[in-house]
Design an enzyme around this catalytic site. Structure first.
Site, PDB file in Angstrom:
ATOM      1  N   ARG A 117       0.832  -1.194   0.000  1.00  0.00           N
ATOM      2  CA  ARG A 117       0.000   0.000   0.000  1.00  0.00           C
ATOM      3  C   ARG A 117       0.875   1.255   0.000  1.00  0.00           C
ATOM      4  NH1 ARG A 117      -5.181   1.395  -1.284  1.00  0.00           N
ATOM      5  NH2 ARG A 117      -6.265   2.560   0.340  1.00  0.00           N
ATOM      6  N   THR A 420      -9.621   0.125 -10.181  1.00  0.00           N
ATOM      7  CA  THR A 420      -8.476  -0.658  -9.772  1.00  0.00           C
ATOM      8  C   THR A 420      -8.416  -1.846 -10.699  1.00  0.00           C
ATOM      9  OG1 THR A 420      -8.668   0.072  -7.506  1.00  0.00           O
ATOM     10  CG2 THR A 420      -7.815  -2.108  -7.745  1.00  0.00           C
ATOM     11  N   THR A 438      -3.706  -0.936  -7.727  1.00  0.00           N
ATOM     12  CA  THR A 438      -4.492   0.258  -8.024  1.00  0.00           C
ATOM     13  C   THR A 438      -3.625   1.507  -8.075  1.00  0.00           C
ATOM     14  OG1 THR A 438      -6.469   1.481  -7.280  1.00  0.00           O
ATOM     15  CG2 THR A 438      -4.944   0.785  -5.572  1.00  0.00           C
ATOM     16  N   GLU A 440      -5.763   4.115  -7.305  1.00  0.00           N
ATOM     17  CA  GLU A 440      -6.940   4.693  -6.661  1.00  0.00           C
ATOM     18  C   GLU A 440      -7.964   5.120  -7.708  1.00  0.00           C
ATOM     19  OE1 GLU A 440      -9.632   4.997  -4.519  1.00  0.00           O
ATOM     20  OE2 GLU A 440      -9.490   7.115  -4.981  1.00  0.00           O
ATOM     21  N   ASP A 462      -7.900   8.101   0.032  1.00  0.00           N
ATOM     22  CA  ASP A 462      -8.633   7.056   0.759  1.00  0.00           C
ATOM     23  C   ASP A 462      -8.644   7.308   2.263  1.00  0.00           C
ATOM     24  OD1 ASP A 462      -9.618   5.582  -1.317  1.00  0.00           O
ATOM     25  OD2 ASP A 462      -8.243   3.894  -1.118  1.00  0.00           O
ATOM     26  N   SER A 487     -10.120  -0.991   0.659  1.00  0.00           N
ATOM     27  CA  SER A 487     -11.174  -2.010   0.621  1.00  0.00           C
ATOM     28  C   SER A 487     -10.743  -3.215  -0.202  1.00  0.00           C
ATOM     29  CB  SER A 487     -12.435  -1.422   0.001  1.00  0.00           C
ATOM     30  OG  SER A 487     -12.881  -0.345   0.773  1.00  0.00           O
ATOM     31  N   GLY A 507     -13.133  -1.778  -7.532  1.00  0.00           N
ATOM     32  CA  GLY A 507     -14.428  -1.151  -7.281  1.00  0.00           C
ATOM     33  C   GLY A 507     -14.516  -0.342  -6.007  1.00  0.00           C
ATOM     34  N   GLY A 508     -13.384   0.198  -5.506  1.00  0.00           N
ATOM     35  CA  GLY A 508     -13.452   0.998  -4.282  1.00  0.00           C
ATOM     36  C   GLY A 508     -14.065   0.173  -3.163  1.00  0.00           C
TER      37      GLY A 508
HETATM   38  N1  GLU Z   1      -8.320   2.916  -3.483  1.00  0.00           N
HETATM   39  C1  GLU Z   1      -9.290   1.880  -3.348  1.00  0.00           C
HETATM   40  C2  GLU Z   1      -8.996   0.996  -2.172  1.00  0.00           C
HETATM   41  O1  GLU Z   1      -7.874   0.796  -1.850  1.00  0.00           O
HETATM   42  C3  GLU Z   1      -9.373   1.040  -4.548  1.00  0.00           C
HETATM   43  C4  GLU Z   1      -9.899   1.810  -5.673  1.00  0.00           C
HETATM   44  C5  GLU Z   1     -10.820   0.995  -6.523  1.00  0.00           C
HETATM   45  O2  GLU Z   1     -10.937  -0.167  -6.403  1.00  0.00           O
HETATM   46  O3  GLU Z   1     -11.445   1.546  -7.397  1.00  0.00           O
HETATM   47  O4  GLU Z   1      -9.875   0.498  -1.583  1.00  0.00           O
END
Ligand code: GLU
Length: 607
Positions: A117, A420, A438, A440, A462, A487, A507-508
């Protein structure tokens, strides 16, 4: 998915290229026509032996498959595929970003993780995203399109660490397929083009980004051939000099210059609503970056062992807690509406706890408590089969004193959905990689490092910009060296100590529910893995409404759920999963999306 060349492994001859200064190229005349003619959709499902790869992109799947065919293992193939995604999926992932890598080692039977990360600069504090002039938090786009949002990238360090621990190839070898794709080019598809168009105004602000992705002021044409010579040269420099070139050498200097003095165009073709602020990421931050190797999260679900990523990802804990809650009922024995009702309600409860408790540096015992059956029982009894709870539901109290249905107070909050990428690889020896990576937001912070061909991340957005938990401490505020809560939920499931399923998605924060929905679809609801991936999706992240694909909300179950009180916010598409199921006797079922994000690409070494 970007490339439609299928798996014929033809060597493409690209003719009549018109090259722009950054090294991109647009195929003209016959060259484009012949490449486009060869462009065929790769299959989203493949069954066979000897290893398997599933990614969102045919070129990346092909790179991984070739490594497996030549005797490389799952880690070698995963790194080759990920590096290729950095070329063909540059708006979702790349060496400017980070990710989480979960690995099952067949010899030891152990699951391990790498936390790659991004980390905040040493100079960051809780007020990173608070405007000093107004005292108010920046708007999301104001924070995103800035140097402030850039964390020290962890992707290259992850690749090197994965190869060092478990691989058989060097990083230099693993980068070669991607160097070839970056130099020779690939065919632009509509997803690639629309991702550029969606970010056109942001990309137009930076000389380096518009040169690469807006040649002539426009997104590359669908069917044209796109080359990224700068990225090929960057990968080649890393292959030659190692990752020190990136973390302490000339690439580090270019990254820091980009963050501290963004390459803002004097004459952007489109206006931007906010001032573009520099960040303070420094050479010292880059040099100090280390991959972490935390123990995976572990929970049991109906006799299966489920492994995922711990903090700073909330993926493993939240998926695990929701499964523990769902285990209190026989989901497979319920009618489909009730099964989905429990899925939505369990997701909301687990998200309330995620938002309250999970962040980098959280106490390990709290993480462990969130995954206990006692805590899950206390949470499960808050689900009313007759109606949806009013959201947000309050978090529980993971204090080791579990009894009845405790009443708690407090709200919840959740944030943005972005993009991502994810990949799944298995090899002939039984090793498995599940890897989510990712930058982000789609397009990251929109700054291509000049002359280097890759976008920087905006991962630090995030973090929560301001406290979100009322009087309780917020676990996800920025801090020096801190990693923002994620996530990402790369998940490996074992049955009797052997791999049964590996799955993940972009997908965040919807990643968590996408992985959860696929797991219960496969384990409880009688679906095959491809069916569970293709099924219409809905996500309840402790918000007033359920975000749902139209095929979900309009289905008979979707309508019955509305009668129970679930209200919908439509979303055209949620997630873009990949996975592999281990069918026994060495047989593998690799699966990717049939349609979302243009469809993914699954392949096996032999069918
Ligand atoms: N930054 C997000 C995360 O680490 C992922 C972004 C995404 O999946 O679109 O949870």
């Amino acid at each position: 998915m970007r490339i439609r060349r299928g798996f014929s492994l033809v060597t493409l001859t690209i003719c009549a290229l018109v090259v722009n200064p950054a090294g991109t190229a647009v195929a003209a005349g016959d060259g484009a026509a012949s490449l486009a003619a060869e462009a065929t959709a790769a299959p989203p499902t493949a069954t066979g032996y000897g290893g398997a790869v599933s990614t969102v992109d045919a070129e990346a799947t092909r790179a991984g498959l070739e490594v497996l065919r030549r005797g490389g293992n799952a880690v070698d193939a995963a790194v080759a595929a990920a590096a290729t995604l950095g070329v063909t999926e540059p708006f979702s992932a790349g060496i400017g970003g980070g990710g989480f890598f979960v690995y099952y080692d067949a010899k030891s039977g152990r699951v391990s993780t790498l936390d790659g990360r991004e980390a905040a600069p040493a100079s960051a504090d809780e007020r990173l995203f608070v405007n000093p002039d107004t005292g108010a938090a920046y708007a999301f786009d104001e924070a995103r399109i800035s140097g402030l949002s850039v964390g020290t990238p962890g992707t290259l360090a992850t690749w090197r660490e994965a190869l060092r621990r478990w691989g058989t190839h060097s990083l230099a070898d693993s980068l070669q397929p991607a160097i070839g794709v970056a130099r020779d080019g690939f065919v632009v598809d509509s997803t690639f083009q629309s991702q550029v168009n969606d970010d056109k105004a942001a990309f137009a602000q930076f000389t380096s980004t518009r040169e690469l992705y807006l040649p002539g002021g426009q997104a590359p044409a669908v069917g044209s051939v796109f080359r990224n010579r700068d990225l090929a040269d960057t990968y080649a420099a890393i292959a030659r000099d190692g990752i020190d070139a990136f973390y302490t050498g000339p690439i580090a200097r270019d990254i820091v210059r980009t963050v501290q003095q963004p390459p803002v165009a004097a004459d952007p073709s489109q206006p931007w609503a906010y001032p573009i602020r520099p960040g303070s990421l420094s050479l010292r931050d880059l040099a100090a970056y280390r991959v972490r190797t935390p123990m995976p999260t572990h929970s049991q679900y109906r006799g299966l062992d489920v492994y995922g990523m711990p903090a700073p990802s909330s993926g493993g804990t939240t998926v695990g807690e929701a499964l523990n809650i769902l285990e209190k009922v026989d989901l497979g024995g319920l009618d489909r509406t009730q099964a989905l009702h429990h899925y939505l309600e369990a997701s909301a409860l687990a998200f309330a706890d995620r938002n309250r408790y999970i962040g980098d540096g959280m106490l390990p015992w709290v993480q462990r408590q969130l995954l206990t059956d006692g805590f899950a029982a206390e949470r499960a009894c808050r689900i009313d089969p007759a109606r949806a709870a009013t959201k947000p539901v309050p978090p529980g109290v993971p204090d080791h004193r579990y009894g009845g249905c405790v009443a708690t107070t407090g709200g919840a909050f959740d944030s943005y959905e972005n993009h991502t990428t994810n990949l799944t690889v298995a090899d002939r020896w039984g090793n498995v990689v599940e890897y989510t990576l990712t930058i982000e937001a789609t397009g990251g912070n929109a700054m291509v490092v000049p002359g280097r061909g890759f976008l920087l991340n905006n991962e630090l957005t995030d973090f929560n910009f301001v406290p979100t938990q009322g009087d309780a401490p917020d676990p996800n505020l920025p801090g020096p060296g801190k990693r923002p809560r994620s996530s990402m939920s790369p998940t490996i499931v074992l049955a009797d100590g052997k791999p049964f399923l590996a799955v993940g998605s972009p997908g965040g924060s919807t990643i968590i529910t996408t992985v959860l929905q696929i797991l219960i679809g496969r384990i409880d609801l009688g679906m095959s893995l491809p069916q569970a991936i293709a099924a219409p999706r809905a996500t309840q992240r402790n918000t007033a409404t359920v975000t749902a694909e139209p095929a979900f909300s309009s289905s008979p179950e979707g309508q019955a759920l509305a009668v129970l009180g679930h209200r919908y916010t439509p979303s055209a598409e949620i997630g873009a999963a990949t996975g592999i199921e281990f069918l026994g006797g060495g047989r593998l079922l690799a699966a990717a999306e049939p349609a979302r994000r243009g469809g993914g690409a699954a392949a096996v070494v032999w069918g």
